[in-house]
Design a protein around this motif. Structure first.
Motif, PDB file in Angstrom:
ATOM      1  N   ALA A 190       3.431 -37.438   3.799  1.00 26.50           N
ATOM      2  CA  ALA A 190       3.346 -35.980   3.920  1.00 26.50           C
ATOM      3  C   ALA A 190       2.025 -35.457   3.364  1.00 26.50           C
ATOM      4  O   ALA A 190       1.390 -34.580   3.956  1.00 26.50           O
ATOM      5  CB  ALA A 190       4.523 -35.323   3.204  1.00 26.50           C
ATOM      6  N   ALA A 191       1.584 -36.017   2.239  1.00 28.49           N
ATOM      7  CA  ALA A 191       0.317 -35.592   1.646  1.00 28.49           C
ATOM      8  C   ALA A 191      -0.850 -35.953   2.567  1.00 28.49           C
ATOM      9  O   ALA A 191      -1.791 -35.165   2.729  1.00 28.49           O
ATOM     10  CB  ALA A 191       0.136 -36.237   0.279  1.00 28.49           C
ATOM     11  N   ALA A 229      11.101 -46.124  -3.857  1.00 29.97           N
ATOM     12  CA  ALA A 229       9.914 -46.535  -3.102  1.00 29.97           C
ATOM     13  C   ALA A 229       9.850 -45.822  -1.751  1.00 29.97           C
ATOM     14  O   ALA A 229       8.778 -45.391  -1.315  1.00 29.97           O
ATOM     15  CB  ALA A 229       9.916 -48.045  -2.912  1.00 29.97           C
ATOM     16  N   ARG A 230      11.001 -45.660  -1.096  1.00 26.97           N
ATOM     17  CA  ARG A 230      11.038 -44.967   0.189  1.00 26.97           C
ATOM     18  C   ARG A 230      10.618 -43.507   0.036  1.00 26.97           C
ATOM     19  O   ARG A 230       9.819 -42.988   0.815  1.00 26.97           O
ATOM     20  CB  ARG A 230      12.444 -45.043   0.796  1.00 26.97           C
ATOM     21  CG  ARG A 230      12.573 -44.344   2.150  1.00 26.97           C
ATOM     22  CD  ARG A 230      14.016 -44.254   2.616  1.00 26.97           C
ATOM     23  NE  ARG A 230      14.929 -43.671   1.654  1.00 26.97           N
ATOM     24  CZ  ARG A 230      15.033 -42.353   1.417  1.00 26.97           C
ATOM     25  NH1 ARG A 230      14.283 -41.506   2.070  1.00 26.97           N
ATOM     26  NH2 ARG A 230      15.903 -41.892   0.533  1.00 26.97           N
ATOM     27  N   ARG A 231      11.142 -42.852  -1.009  1.00 22.02           N
ATOM     28  CA  ARG A 231      10.776 -41.441  -1.242  1.00 22.02           C
ATOM     29  C   ARG A 231       9.290 -41.304  -1.549  1.00 22.02           C
ATOM     30  O   ARG A 231       8.635 -40.364  -1.099  1.00 22.02           O
ATOM     31  CB  ARG A 231      11.615 -40.859  -2.371  1.00 22.02           C
ATOM     32  CG  ARG A 231      13.006 -40.481  -1.945  1.00 22.02           C
ATOM     33  CD  ARG A 231      13.686 -39.608  -2.983  1.00 22.02           C
ATOM     34  NE  ARG A 231      13.633 -40.183  -4.301  1.00 22.02           N
ATOM     35  CZ  ARG A 231      14.635 -40.796  -4.909  1.00 22.02           C
ATOM     36  NH1 ARG A 231      15.791 -40.900  -4.312  1.00 22.02           N
ATOM     37  NH2 ARG A 231      14.492 -41.298  -6.117  1.00 22.02           N
ATOM     38  N   ALA A 232       8.746 -42.240  -2.329  1.00 19.61           N
ATOM     39  CA  ALA A 232       7.315 -42.195  -2.654  1.00 19.61           C
ATOM     40  C   ALA A 232       6.470 -42.375  -1.397  1.00 19.61           C
ATOM     41  O   ALA A 232       5.453 -41.690  -1.225  1.00 19.61           O
ATOM     42  CB  ALA A 232       6.978 -43.272  -3.686  1.00 19.61           C
ATOM     43  N   ALA A 233       6.894 -43.270  -0.513  1.00 16.74           N
ATOM     44  CA  ALA A 233       6.160 -43.483   0.744  1.00 16.74           C
ATOM     45  C   ALA A 233       6.219 -42.232   1.616  1.00 16.74           C
ATOM     46  O   ALA A 233       5.217 -41.863   2.251  1.00 16.74           O
ATOM     47  CB  ALA A 233       6.731 -44.684   1.491  1.00 16.74           C
TER      48      ALA A 233
END
Length: 88
Positions: A52-53, A43-47
């Motif tokens: 960034a996007a 979840a942290r990486r997805a956030a």
């Protein structure tokens, strides 16, 4: 035959059964904690990827606005504006 009698003796001993139950519970909690940590990390990486996007999208919008404004500028003013953006 002796294995069956050994298992029977272990099953009848409440202390040993309590120790085995505690070990099984501890292993279960350890595995569940690992899964929870993995889910939190995902979840942290997805956030981070989403942030960034969004940053890239905002930079693209700003660059597009600057390009539109620069189209109407004389050559020298457009160069100055381009140099200002190049320094960012």
């Amino acid at each position: 035959m002796w294995a069956l009698s050994m298992l029977s003796a272990l099953a009848g001993n409440t202390t040993i059964m309590a120790i085995l139950a505690a070990l099984a519970g501890g292993i279960g909690l350890f595995v569940a904690g690992g899964i929870s940590r993995a889910n939190k990390d995902t979840a942290r990486r997805a956030a981070e990827k989403l942030a960034a996007a969004q940053d890239r999208l905002e930079m693209d919008r700003e660059a597009t606005d600057a390009e539109r404004a620069a189209r109407d500028l004389p050559d020298e003013a457009a160069r100055r504006e381009a140099m200002r953006w190049a320094r960012h």
